[in-house]
Motif scaffolding. Structure first.
Motif, mmCIF file in Angstrom:
data_model
loop_
_atom_site.group_PDB
_atom_site.id
_atom_site.type_symbol
_atom_site.label_atom_id
_atom_site.label_comp_id
_atom_site.label_asym_id
_atom_site.label_seq_id
_atom_site.Cartn_x
_atom_site.Cartn_y
_atom_site.Cartn_z
ATOM 1 N N VAL A 70 0.862 -1.182 0.000
ATOM 2 C CA VAL A 70 0.000 0.000 0.000
ATOM 3 C C VAL A 70 0.898 1.232 0.000
ATOM 4 N N TYR A 71 0.452 2.261 -0.699
ATOM 5 C CA TYR A 71 1.134 3.543 -0.669
ATOM 6 C C TYR A 71 0.577 4.360 0.482
ATOM 7 N N LEU A 72 1.458 5.063 1.167
ATOM 8 C CA LEU A 72 1.008 5.980 2.211
ATOM 9 C C LEU A 72 0.676 7.308 1.549
ATOM 10 N N ILE A 77 6.092 6.397 -0.242
ATOM 11 C CA ILE A 77 6.479 5.243 0.561
ATOM 12 C C ILE A 77 5.467 4.117 0.394
ATOM 13 N N ILE A 78 6.013 2.927 0.118
ATOM 14 C CA ILE A 78 5.197 1.722 0.018
ATOM 15 C C ILE A 78 5.481 0.884 1.257
ATOM 16 N N SER A 111 -7.248 2.894 -3.422
ATOM 17 C CA SER A 111 -8.283 2.481 -4.371
ATOM 18 C C SER A 111 -8.326 3.397 -5.595
ATOM 19 N N LEU A 112 -7.551 4.480 -5.578
ATOM 20 C CA LEU A 112 -7.476 5.367 -6.738
ATOM 21 C C LEU A 112 -6.800 4.638 -7.896
ATOM 22 N N ASP A 113 -7.315 4.842 -9.104
ATOM 23 C CA ASP A 113 -6.785 4.138 -10.276
ATOM 24 C C ASP A 113 -5.279 4.339 -10.449
ATOM 25 N N LYS A 118 0.269 1.883 -9.888
ATOM 26 C CA LYS A 118 1.596 1.875 -9.263
ATOM 27 C C LYS A 118 1.816 0.594 -8.465
ATOM 28 N N ILE A 119 0.786 0.139 -7.779
ATOM 29 C CA ILE A 119 0.892 -1.090 -6.992
ATOM 30 C C ILE A 119 1.070 -2.296 -7.921
#
Length: 134
Positions: A70-72, A77-78, A111-113, A118-119
């Motif tokens: 997950v991105y903060l 930062i992941i 949840s943003l596209d 990126k994930i």
């Protein structure tokens, strides 16, 4: 460990004895399948422990392989979702910029596209790198 595996095998042998009839043949098969899956996971974990994982795929707090990235928000930062979720239980702040967050904030942001892409890219690169290392 191998000792645990031997104990479980003894248990299976005991449970499957005709005179005990503690479990059915079907249950015994299911139990054996579970043991095989656990053994495979154990072997896989041992192999992963032998690999030096690049820092970019390690959680910045626990230094373990990021399984569920997950991105903060407001950072690049992941982290591993489970680790940041545990952190937020005791301290509702981003550990890197001290912004107030909840796990729901992080889930909404992820949840943003754009972040989903990126994930996916992170997971693809991680898989490629680990496959090369194995």
């Amino acid at each position: 460990s191998y000792t645990s595996y031997k104990l479980v095998k003894k248990l299976i042998d005991y449970l499957s004895c005709d005179f005990n009839s503690i479990i059915t043949t079907y249950e015994l098969l299911e139990f054996n399948q579970l043991i095989c899956k656990l053994k495979d996971k154990h072997v896989s974990k041992i192999k992963m422990d032998e690999i030096e994982i690049p820092d970019k795929f390690c959680d910045p707090i626990m230094q373990t392989l990021i399984e569920d990235p997950v991105y903060l928000p407001n950072t690049d930062i992941i982290m591993d979702k489970e680790i940041i979720a545990r952190h937020l239980i005791t301290d509702p702040h981003n550990p890197f910029n001290r912004e107030e967050h909840s796990i729901k904030d992080i889930e909404n942001f992820n949840s943003l596209d754009e972040i989903k892409e990126k994930i996916c890219e992170f997971n693809r690169k991680k898989s490629e790198t680990l496959d090369k290392m194995r």
